[in-house]
Design a protein around this motif. Structure first.
Motif, short mmCIF file in Angstrom:
data_model
loop_
_atom_site.label_atom_id
_atom_site.label_comp_id
_atom_site.label_asym_id
_atom_site.label_seq_id
_atom_site.Cartn_x
_atom_site.Cartn_y
_atom_site.Cartn_z
N SER A 271 0.84 -1.20 0.00
CA SER A 271 0.00 0.00 0.00
C SER A 271 0.88 1.25 0.00
O SER A 271 1.98 1.25 0.53
CB SER A 271 -0.90 0.03 1.24
OG SER A 271 -1.66 -1.15 1.35
N VAL A 272 0.33 2.32 -0.59
CA VAL A 272 1.04 3.60 -0.59
C VAL A 272 0.16 4.64 0.10
O VAL A 272 -1.04 4.73 -0.19
CB VAL A 272 1.36 4.07 -2.02
CG1 VAL A 272 2.03 5.45 -2.00
CG2 VAL A 272 2.28 3.07 -2.72
N LEU A 273 0.73 5.38 1.05
CA LEU A 273 -0.03 6.44 1.71
C LEU A 273 0.75 7.75 1.68
O LEU A 273 1.95 7.78 1.43
CB LEU A 273 -0.39 6.05 3.15
CG LEU A 273 0.69 5.63 4.14
CD1 LEU A 273 1.51 6.81 4.60
CD2 LEU A 273 0.04 4.97 5.36
N LYS A 274 0.02 8.83 1.92
CA LYS A 274 0.61 10.17 1.94
C LYS A 274 0.75 10.63 3.39
O LYS A 274 -0.16 10.44 4.19
CB LYS A 274 -0.26 11.15 1.15
CG LYS A 274 -0.31 10.85 -0.34
CD LYS A 274 -1.04 11.92 -1.10
CE LYS A 274 -1.01 11.64 -2.60
NZ LYS A 274 0.37 11.65 -3.15
N ALA A 275 1.90 11.22 3.71
CA ALA A 275 2.19 11.59 5.10
C ALA A 275 2.98 12.89 5.17
O ALA A 275 3.55 13.35 4.17
CB ALA A 275 2.98 10.46 5.77
N GLN A 276 3.01 13.46 6.37
CA GLN A 276 3.89 14.58 6.66
C GLN A 276 5.31 14.05 6.83
O GLN A 276 5.54 13.12 7.60
CB GLN A 276 3.45 15.27 7.96
CG GLN A 276 2.12 15.97 7.87
CD GLN A 276 2.21 17.28 7.12
OE1 GLN A 276 3.13 18.06 7.32
NE2 GLN A 276 1.25 17.53 6.24
N ALA A 277 6.27 14.65 6.14
CA ALA A 277 7.66 14.22 6.25
C ALA A 277 8.30 14.92 7.45
O ALA A 277 8.80 16.03 7.33
CB ALA A 277 8.41 14.54 4.97
N VAL A 278 8.25 14.26 8.61
CA VAL A 278 8.72 14.89 9.85
C VAL A 278 10.18 14.56 10.13
O VAL A 278 10.99 15.43 10.46
CB VAL A 278 7.85 14.44 11.04
CG1 VAL A 278 8.36 15.04 12.35
CG2 VAL A 278 6.40 14.84 10.82
N ASN A 279 10.53 13.29 10.00
CA ASN A 279 11.86 12.85 10.40
C ASN A 279 12.44 11.87 9.38
O ASN A 279 12.95 10.81 9.72
CB ASN A 279 11.78 12.21 11.79
CG ASN A 279 13.12 12.18 12.52
OD1 ASN A 279 14.15 12.45 11.91
ND2 ASN A 279 13.11 11.84 13.79
N VAL A 280 12.31 12.24 8.10
CA VAL A 280 12.92 11.47 7.01
C VAL A 280 13.69 12.45 6.13
O VAL A 280 13.32 13.62 6.02
CB VAL A 280 11.86 10.71 6.18
CG1 VAL A 280 11.27 9.57 6.98
CG2 VAL A 280 10.76 11.64 5.67
N ALA A 281 14.74 11.97 5.50
CA ALA A 281 15.63 12.88 4.78
C ALA A 281 15.63 12.67 3.27
O ALA A 281 15.86 13.62 2.52
CB ALA A 281 17.06 12.73 5.31
N ALA A 282 15.38 11.44 2.80
CA ALA A 282 15.56 11.18 1.38
C ALA A 282 14.70 10.00 0.93
O ALA A 282 14.25 9.19 1.74
CB ALA A 282 17.04 10.88 1.10
N GLU A 283 14.46 9.94 -0.38
CA GLU A 283 13.79 8.77 -0.96
C GLU A 283 14.60 7.52 -0.64
O GLU A 283 15.83 7.55 -0.64
CB GLU A 283 13.65 8.95 -2.47
CG GLU A 283 12.70 10.07 -2.85
CD GLU A 283 12.63 10.28 -4.36
OE1 GLU A 283 13.11 9.41 -5.10
OE2 GLU A 283 12.10 11.33 -4.78
#
Length: 369
Positions: A271-283
């Motif tokens: 599954s793919v979901l959309k989220a707030q990028a809080v503590n991730v840096a890169a694909e």
């Protein structure tokens, strides 16, 4: 990891500067602590056992010394000031009342050792008893009081000599649930009335959320996040804080695309979901998705939420005002939804499937845990 603060040092009433603590010379139980507490603030140190919060309180009280760094109170370093000369009120979990003294004598003790006049002592003891709503129990011995009454006396004794700073170490831990909740509000009201600075230690997250102006969440000797209660709950900075503060759903995945403050995350079931990028840096980063149970909607309208998935109901628990619903969604069988009783859906039966959805703003992509 050094922890910074959001009060300028010049405005700090209590200040920890690069404080470290080790008991054996090797392992640090407090690591590079920088913490600023404003005058009149109610700050809670929250964390699991062994996280360093009580050690910080004991260093501030003077019962432990820092291995490195400075502790400043009202602009003065207090490293070499003994506990009894720091002018700090203390409240402990076990009350620490003198069993051979009456309630009034317990309250008079901090004033007596400061050589206050007898008339002043009598007036302040009377005022303190009124403050904690025990004006008629001054002649009782501690053993004749209930646990809640003893704890009120302990709070009154910490405040009777009018300190500017009061430290409380798990003060409500020995009380039953209802009494503990009542005392939380009473201590908060006393704080509001007096404007005293309070540093409070607990491992109880609901207690911290109820009482505090700000909460410092400790883990492994480091403050993981320092913020007001609502910010901690709504916007956790990492997976530890999200899991420790309140109930939390987690989904594991990989960042598929990153666009400023938002990201798409592919979960382990595809599954793919959309989220707030809080503590991730890169694909390509591994991530833990955090989502609060009350933020999930049951049978949302088409197009209402960007995250919309089929869920299989596993278990329903009736809790009066809401139904605690455990579902399997996106491969997670332990996903919890809190459904208000008035919104209970006919399809909410064990074994049934239904749609669930949530907003991208409520879904936080945090560090992999």
């Amino acid at each position: 990891m050094s922890q910074t603060t959001d009060h300028a040092p010049g405005s700090a009433y209590v200040l920890f500067e690069n404080v470290q603590k080790s008991y054996d010379g090797e392992t640090l139980v407090v690591k590079d602590l920088n913490l600023s507490i404003a005058k009149g603030e109610f700050l809670t140190m929250l964390g699991p056992s062994g996280s360093g919060k009580t050690t910080c309180l004991m260093m501030l009280a003077g019962f432990e010394s820092a291995t490195h760094g400075n502790i400043v109170l009202n602009g003065e370093r207090i490293d070499n000031v003994p506990p009894h000369k720091r002018g700090i009120g203390m409240v402990f979990q076990n009350y620490a009342l003198f069993p051979h003294m009456s309630v009034a004598e317990n309250l008079a003790f901090p004033l007596s050792v400061r050589n206050r006049p007898k008339s002043e002592i009598e007036e302040k003891v009377k005022r303190a008893l009124n403050m904690v709503e025990l004006p008629h129990l001054g002649d009782r011995m501690p053993a004749q009081l209930s646990g809640g009454q003893q704890q009120r006396v302990a709070v009154a004794r910490a405040l009777v000599f009018e300190p500017d700073l009061v430290l409380m170490d798990e003060p409500l831990g020995a009380l039953d649930k209802n009494l503990r909740e009542q005392m939380q509000y009473e201590i908060r009201h006393i704080h509001d009335q007096l404007g005293v600075t309070v540093v409070y230690v607990t491992h109880d997250q609901s207690e911290a959320l109820t009482m505090s102006d700000r909460i410092a969440v400790f883990d492994d000797g480091v403050i993981q996040q320092l913020a007001p209660p609502s910010e901690l709950y709504e916007h956790p900075k990492n997976a530890f804080v999200a899991a420790f503060i309140g109930e939390n759903n987690t989904l594991k995945g990989t960042v598929e695309s990153l666009d400023g403050e938002t990201c798409d995350v592919r979960l382990e079931d595809g599954s793919v979901l959309k989220a707030q990028a809080v503590n991730v840096a890169a694909e390509g980063d591994r991530t833990t998705i955090s989502l609060r149970p009350e933020r999930v909607a049951v049978e949302p309208e088409n197009g209402e939420y960007p995250n919309n998935f089929e869920a299989e109901v596993q278990e329903l628990i009736y809790l009066g005002d809401h139904i605690r619903t455990r579902v399997k969604v996106c491969g997670n069988k332990e996903f919890i939804i809190k459904v208000p009783n008035a919104q209970r859906n006919k399809r909410m039966q064990a074994g049934e499937t239904m749609r669930v959805g949530w907003a991208m703003e409520d879904c936080h992509a945090l560090n992999a845990s």
